[in-house]
Design an enzyme around this catalytic site. Structure first.
Site, PDB file in Angstrom:
ATOM      1  N   ASN A   9       0.460  -1.405   0.277  1.00  0.00           N
ATOM      2  CA  ASN A   9      -0.387   0.062  -0.344  1.00  0.00           C
ATOM      3  C   ASN A   9       0.630   1.472  -0.171  1.00  0.00           C
ATOM      4  O   ASN A   9       1.608   1.454   1.657  1.00  0.00           O
ATOM      5  CB  ASN A   9      -0.472  -0.602   1.034  1.00  0.00           C
ATOM      6  CG  ASN A   9      -1.785   1.447   1.247  1.00  0.00           C
ATOM      7  OD1 ASN A   9      -2.026   1.935   0.057  1.00  0.00           O
ATOM      8  ND2 ASN A   9      -2.146   2.083   2.457  1.00  0.00           N
ATOM      9  N   TRP A  10       0.946   1.835  -1.217  1.00  0.00           N
ATOM     10  CA  TRP A  10       1.935   3.254  -1.214  1.00  0.00           C
ATOM     11  C   TRP A  10       1.439   3.722  -0.384  1.00  0.00           C
ATOM     12  O   TRP A  10       1.680   4.986  -0.591  1.00  0.00           O
ATOM     13  CB  TRP A  10       2.142   3.387  -2.578  1.00  0.00           C
ATOM     14  CG  TRP A  10       3.262   3.098  -3.310  1.00  0.00           C
ATOM     15  CD1 TRP A  10       3.600   1.685  -2.665  1.00  0.00           C
ATOM     16  CD2 TRP A  10       3.611   2.215  -4.889  1.00  0.00           C
ATOM     17  NE1 TRP A  10       4.436   1.150  -3.488  1.00  0.00           N
ATOM     18  CE2 TRP A  10       4.476   1.867  -5.342  1.00  0.00           C
ATOM     19  CE3 TRP A  10       3.051   3.216  -5.586  1.00  0.00           C
ATOM     20  CZ2 TRP A  10       4.883   0.954  -6.078  1.00  0.00           C
ATOM     21  CZ3 TRP A  10       3.441   3.119  -6.405  1.00  0.00           C
ATOM     22  CH2 TRP A  10       4.630   1.712  -7.249  1.00  0.00           C
ATOM     23  N   LYS A  11       0.573   4.600  -0.267  1.00  0.00           N
ATOM     24  CA  LYS A  11      -0.711   5.070  -0.148  1.00  0.00           C
ATOM     25  C   LYS A  11      -0.471   6.623  -0.305  1.00  0.00           C
ATOM     26  O   LYS A  11      -0.642   6.258  -1.344  1.00  0.00           O
ATOM     27  CB  LYS A  11       0.114   5.655   2.176  1.00  0.00           C
ATOM     28  CG  LYS A  11      -0.296   4.017   2.648  1.00  0.00           C
ATOM     29  CD  LYS A  11      -0.329   4.719   4.093  1.00  0.00           C
ATOM     30  CE  LYS A  11       0.358   3.091   4.889  1.00  0.00           C
ATOM     31  NZ  LYS A  11       0.535   3.231   6.303  1.00  0.00           N
ATOM     32  N   HIS A  94      -9.615   0.751   5.325  1.00  0.00           N
ATOM     33  CA  HIS A  94      -8.034   1.487   5.658  1.00  0.00           C
ATOM     34  C   HIS A  94      -8.504   2.381   7.063  1.00  0.00           C
ATOM     35  O   HIS A  94      -8.893   3.240   6.820  1.00  0.00           O
ATOM     36  CB  HIS A  94      -7.050   1.714   4.667  1.00  0.00           C
ATOM     37  CG  HIS A  94      -5.775   2.051   4.793  1.00  0.00           C
ATOM     38  ND1 HIS A  94      -5.505   2.955   5.982  1.00  0.00           N
ATOM     39  CD2 HIS A  94      -4.828   0.949   4.904  1.00  0.00           C
ATOM     40  CE1 HIS A  94      -3.702   2.379   6.488  1.00  0.00           C
ATOM     41  NE2 HIS A  94      -3.739   1.120   5.427  1.00  0.00           N
ATOM     42  N   GLU A  96      -6.895   4.239   7.879  1.00  0.00           N
ATOM     43  CA  GLU A  96      -6.425   6.308   7.663  1.00  0.00           C
ATOM     44  C   GLU A  96      -8.062   6.813   7.139  1.00  0.00           C
ATOM     45  O   GLU A  96      -7.800   8.159   6.714  1.00  0.00           O
ATOM     46  CB  GLU A  96      -4.857   5.807   6.944  1.00  0.00           C
ATOM     47  CG  GLU A  96      -3.993   5.702   7.481  1.00  0.00           C
ATOM     48  CD  GLU A  96      -2.816   5.267   6.600  1.00  0.00           C
ATOM     49  OE1 GLU A  96      -3.147   5.430   5.636  1.00  0.00           O
ATOM     50  OE2 GLU A  96      -1.461   4.732   8.035  1.00  0.00           O
ATOM     51  N   GLU A 166      -4.842  -4.859  10.389  1.00  0.00           N
ATOM     52  CA  GLU A 166      -4.125  -4.121  10.868  1.00  0.00           C
ATOM     53  C   GLU A 166      -4.338  -3.296  12.334  1.00  0.00           C
ATOM     54  O   GLU A 166      -5.300  -2.070  12.108  1.00  0.00           O
ATOM     55  CB  GLU A 166      -3.507  -2.667   9.831  1.00  0.00           C
ATOM     56  CG  GLU A 166      -3.780  -3.741   8.602  1.00  0.00           C
ATOM     57  CD  GLU A 166      -3.169  -2.729   7.024  1.00  0.00           C
ATOM     58  OE1 GLU A 166      -2.514  -2.916   7.214  1.00  0.00           O
ATOM     59  OE2 GLU A 166      -3.619  -1.143   7.053  1.00  0.00           O
ATOM     60  N   GLY A 172       3.309   2.359  11.140  1.00  0.00           N
ATOM     61  CA  GLY A 172       4.060   3.225  10.059  1.00  0.00           C
ATOM     62  C   GLY A 172       5.229   3.572  11.565  1.00  0.00           C
ATOM     63  O   GLY A 172       5.020   5.041  11.658  1.00  0.00           O
ATOM     64  N   SER A 212       4.098  -1.917   9.905  1.00  0.00           N
ATOM     65  CA  SER A 212       5.044  -2.282  10.582  1.00  0.00           C
ATOM     66  C   SER A 212       5.862  -3.009   9.449  1.00  0.00           C
ATOM     67  O   SER A 212       6.940  -4.012  10.534  1.00  0.00           O
ATOM     68  CB  SER A 212       5.258  -1.397  11.770  1.00  0.00           C
ATOM     69  OG  SER A 212       5.099  -0.951  11.766  1.00  0.00           O
ATOM     70  N   GLY A 233       2.669  -0.749   3.917  1.00  0.00           N
ATOM     71  CA  GLY A 233       3.434   0.652   3.724  1.00  0.00           C
ATOM     72  C   GLY A 233       4.198   0.924   3.221  1.00  0.00           C
ATOM     73  O   GLY A 233       4.900   0.241   2.216  1.00  0.00           O
TER      74      GLY A 233
END
Ligand code: 13P
Length: 248
Positions: A9-11, A94, A96, A166, A172, A212, A233
């Site tokens: 997942n490149w965000k 997600h 976020e 997650e 992160g 992570s 990520g």
């Protein structure tokens, strides 16, 4: 038999040149036989990745989508638009998106249902935050998210969904859940699905761990019996790190 699925997942990272550079490198490294992989990229990079990964077996996913086919929804992207691009997967819920953009259990459910009517496979994210874990409520929170996400979805459709566990406190932060904590929650997710459907259906669903994941902890996580993959990520931004995880 569940085939392991390692997704990146490149965000909100990478411009066009960086995305192209990643794709050119990664496709020379990936010799997909027994592990599936995909990159979830920002919208502007999707067409480029679909083109670059054609014929390689590397999937391409979007990070969000609207559940309506079209309409006056400024700033949103529809499922038919993603289908037109040739996208294979889409993330839903997600943390976020839940935390910063008002994604709720209800919109997650609507998005899952809409994606299951399309050619795009959903990957739904669930996970507790730190205070929920500290209060010992993490299993209630996550099984509640699973029940809400799959509400009204038939077993034959549920099998097509990938679940990513997650824990928000591990995203992160460099703070990975222990392999045992991840295993315990993935087992709880599978039991929740077995109670909603049946053991056979629950046994077919791919459950990933995310938070992570790095080259040096991937194999310990992937060794756990209820963990079938990873949603990566930060470490998916570098093709050399990501291939190490894919080749756990
Ligand atoms: P990190 O691997 O950077 O912790 O991100 C995890 C994640 O949110 C993947 O969706």
């Amino acid at each position: 038999m569940r085939i392991p699925f390692i997704a990146g997942n490149w965000k909100m990272y990478k411009d066009m040149a960086q995305a192209r550079g990643f794709a050119l490198k990664f496709k020379t490294l990936y010799h997909g036989t027994d592990v599936k992989t995909a990159i979830f990229a920002p919208y502007p990079q999707l067409a480029l990745l679909v083109e670059e990964f054609k014929g390689t077996g590397i999937g391409v996913g979007a990070q969000n989508v609207h559940f309506e086919k079209e309409g006056a929804f400024t700033g949103e992207v529809s499922i038919p638009m993603l289908e037109e691009l040739g996208v294979d997967y889409c993330l839903v819920g997600h943390s976020e998106r839940r935390q910063y953009f008002g994604e709720t259990d209800e919109t997650v459910n609507l998005k899952l249902k809409a994606l299951l009517q399309s050619s795009i496979l959903p990957l739904v994210c669930v996970g507790e935050n730190l205070s929920e874990r500290e209060a010992g409520k993490e299993k209630d929170i996550v099984s509640g998210q699973i029940k809400a996400a799959f509400s009204g979805i038939a077993g034959e459709d549920a099998e097509k969904v990938t679940v990513a566990y997650e824990p928000v406190w591990a995203i992160g932060t460099g703070k990975t859940a222990t392999a045992q904590q991840a295993q315990d929650m993935c087992e709880c997710i599978r039991q929740t699905l077995a109670a909603m459907y049946d053991e056979e259906t629950a046994d077919k669903i791919i459950i990933q761990y995310g938070g992570s994941v790095k080259p040096d902890n991937a194999s310990e996580i992937m060794d756990m019996p209820e963990i079938d993959g990873a949603l990566v990520g930060g470490a998916s931004l570098d093709p050399l790190k990501f291939i190490e995880i894919v080749n756990f």
